[in-house]
Design a protein around this motif. Structure first.
Motif, mmCIF file in Angstrom:
data_model
loop_
_atom_site.group_PDB
_atom_site.id
_atom_site.type_symbol
_atom_site.label_atom_id
_atom_site.label_comp_id
_atom_site.label_asym_id
_atom_site.label_seq_id
_atom_site.Cartn_x
_atom_site.Cartn_y
_atom_site.Cartn_z
ATOM 1 N N ARG A 1 0.835 -1.207 0.000
ATOM 2 C CA ARG A 1 0.000 0.000 0.000
ATOM 3 C C ARG A 1 0.868 1.256 0.000
ATOM 4 O O ARG A 1 0.609 2.210 -0.735
ATOM 5 C CB ARG A 1 -0.909 -0.031 1.221
ATOM 6 C CG ARG A 1 -1.825 1.134 1.309
ATOM 7 C CD ARG A 1 -2.728 1.007 2.504
ATOM 8 N NE ARG A 1 -3.501 2.227 2.664
ATOM 9 C CZ ARG A 1 -4.340 2.446 3.627
ATOM 10 N NH1 ARG A 1 -4.545 1.519 4.537
ATOM 11 N NH2 ARG A 1 -4.988 3.577 3.704
ATOM 12 N N TYR A 2 1.901 1.274 0.832
ATOM 13 C CA TYR A 2 2.809 2.422 0.894
ATOM 14 C C TYR A 2 3.492 2.634 -0.461
ATOM 15 O O TYR A 2 3.591 3.766 -0.945
ATOM 16 C CB TYR A 2 3.859 2.196 1.991
ATOM 17 C CG TYR A 2 4.948 3.236 1.992
ATOM 18 C CD1 TYR A 2 4.714 4.517 2.480
ATOM 19 C CD2 TYR A 2 6.214 2.951 1.494
ATOM 20 C CE1 TYR A 2 5.705 5.473 2.478
ATOM 21 C CE2 TYR A 2 7.206 3.901 1.490
ATOM 22 C CZ TYR A 2 6.957 5.155 1.983
ATOM 23 O OH TYR A 2 7.934 6.107 1.965
ATOM 24 N N MET B 1 1.029 4.072 -2.936
ATOM 25 C CA MET B 1 0.756 5.478 -2.645
ATOM 26 C C MET B 1 1.930 6.354 -3.075
ATOM 27 O O MET B 1 1.741 7.443 -3.623
ATOM 28 C CB MET B 1 0.466 5.651 -1.155
ATOM 29 C CG MET B 1 -0.838 5.028 -0.723
ATOM 30 S SD MET B 1 -1.060 4.998 1.057
ATOM 31 C CE MET B 1 -1.578 6.684 1.338
ATOM 32 N N SER C 1 6.029 13.005 -0.447
ATOM 33 C CA SER C 1 5.840 11.658 0.100
ATOM 34 C C SER C 1 6.306 11.579 1.544
ATOM 35 O O SER C 1 5.690 10.905 2.373
ATOM 36 C CB SER C 1 6.616 10.628 -0.734
ATOM 37 O OG SER C 1 6.119 10.553 -2.031
ATOM 38 N N LEU D 1 2.987 10.738 3.643
ATOM 39 C CA LEU D 1 2.895 9.302 3.914
ATOM 40 C C LEU D 1 3.544 8.903 5.233
ATOM 41 O O LEU D 1 3.891 7.743 5.432
ATOM 42 C CB LEU D 1 3.516 8.512 2.760
ATOM 43 C CG LEU D 1 2.881 8.730 1.394
ATOM 44 C CD1 LEU D 1 3.590 7.910 0.347
ATOM 45 C CD2 LEU D 1 1.410 8.389 1.428
ATOM 46 N N LYS E 1 2.352 8.520 8.332
ATOM 47 C CA LYS E 1 1.609 7.508 9.093
ATOM 48 C C LYS E 1 1.682 6.146 8.418
ATOM 49 O O LYS E 1 1.836 5.116 9.082
ATOM 50 C CB LYS E 1 0.153 7.925 9.264
ATOM 51 C CG LYS E 1 -0.029 9.084 10.217
ATOM 52 C CD LYS E 1 -1.485 9.433 10.371
ATOM 53 C CE LYS E 1 -1.649 10.623 11.298
ATOM 54 N NZ LYS E 1 -3.049 11.027 11.438
ATOM 55 N N GLU E 2 1.572 6.136 7.103
ATOM 56 C CA GLU E 2 1.634 4.868 6.369
ATOM 57 C C GLU E 2 3.022 4.243 6.484
ATOM 58 O O GLU E 2 3.164 3.032 6.620
ATOM 59 C CB GLU E 2 1.265 5.101 4.901
ATOM 60 C CG GLU E 2 1.022 3.847 4.127
ATOM 61 C CD GLU E 2 -0.150 3.042 4.663
ATOM 62 O OE1 GLU E 2 -0.050 1.802 4.662
ATOM 63 O OE2 GLU E 2 -1.153 3.636 5.092
ATOM 64 N N ARG E 3 4.048 5.066 6.453
ATOM 65 C CA ARG E 3 5.422 4.574 6.598
ATOM 66 C C ARG E 3 5.636 3.991 7.994
ATOM 67 O O ARG E 3 6.272 2.947 8.152
ATOM 68 C CB ARG E 3 6.408 5.710 6.320
ATOM 69 C CG ARG E 3 7.834 5.300 6.261
ATOM 70 C CD ARG E 3 8.761 6.421 5.817
ATOM 71 N NE ARG E 3 8.577 7.676 6.526
ATOM 72 C CZ ARG E 3 7.999 8.761 6.024
ATOM 73 N NH1 ARG E 3 7.563 8.753 4.785
ATOM 74 N NH2 ARG E 3 7.880 9.863 6.729
ATOM 75 N N ARG F 1 3.283 2.642 9.877
ATOM 76 C CA ARG F 1 2.561 1.361 9.906
ATOM 77 C C ARG F 1 3.364 0.262 9.236
ATOM 78 O O ARG F 1 3.436 -0.856 9.745
ATOM 79 C CB ARG F 1 1.208 1.505 9.201
ATOM 80 C CG ARG F 1 0.117 1.908 10.110
ATOM 81 C CD ARG F 1 -1.229 1.807 9.425
ATOM 82 N NE ARG F 1 -1.879 3.088 9.656
ATOM 83 C CZ ARG F 1 -2.428 3.857 8.746
ATOM 84 N NH1 ARG F 1 -2.461 3.472 7.498
ATOM 85 N NH2 ARG F 1 -2.962 4.998 9.063
ATOM 86 N N ALA F 2 3.958 0.569 8.100
ATOM 87 C CA ALA F 2 4.769 -0.430 7.396
ATOM 88 C C ALA F 2 5.976 -0.819 8.243
ATOM 89 O O ALA F 2 6.359 -1.990 8.290
ATOM 90 C CB ALA F 2 5.215 0.121 6.042
#
Length: 99
Positions: free
Chosen positions: A3-4, A7, A52, A56, A58-60, A62-63
């Motif tokens: 997903r990351y 995105m 990015s 991103l 928060k997504e980073r 989470r990953a």
């Protein structure tokens, strides 16, 4: 992680379209000769990196948590396998020892 990555590619693609439009409309300068395509790609990369980084975050995170969890689980499995091998080896040695 997928997903990351998707995105991040989406942000790069958006920047590529914006930069391409800005170069061909004259807002940004054109590259020399046949290097215009490379110039557009480099500008899009330079613009998409900080976007990015901020967008991103928060997504980073989470990953990163997912990766750390997987690594910890793999380490635990390796430790369990090592201790299991040690127990098996010790019992095999104890059985082969003359009393």
């Amino acid at each position: 992680m997928l997903r990351y990555t998707l995105m991040r590619l989406g942000i790069f693609a958006g920047c590529l379209v914006v930069v391409w439009g800005a170069v061909y409309s004259g807002i940004f300068p054109r590259g020399f000769g046949a290097s215009n395509g490379l110039w557009v790609l480099l500008l899009a990369l330079v613009l998409s990196a900080p976007i990015s980084w901020v967008a991103l975050r928060k997504e980073r995170d989470r990953a990163s948590v997912q990766i750390v969890t997987k690594v910890d689980r793999m380490k635990a499995n390796l430790d369990a396998n090592r201790s299991q091998e040690d127990v098996t080896d010790d019992s095999a040695r104890a059985q082969s020892q003359p009393s």
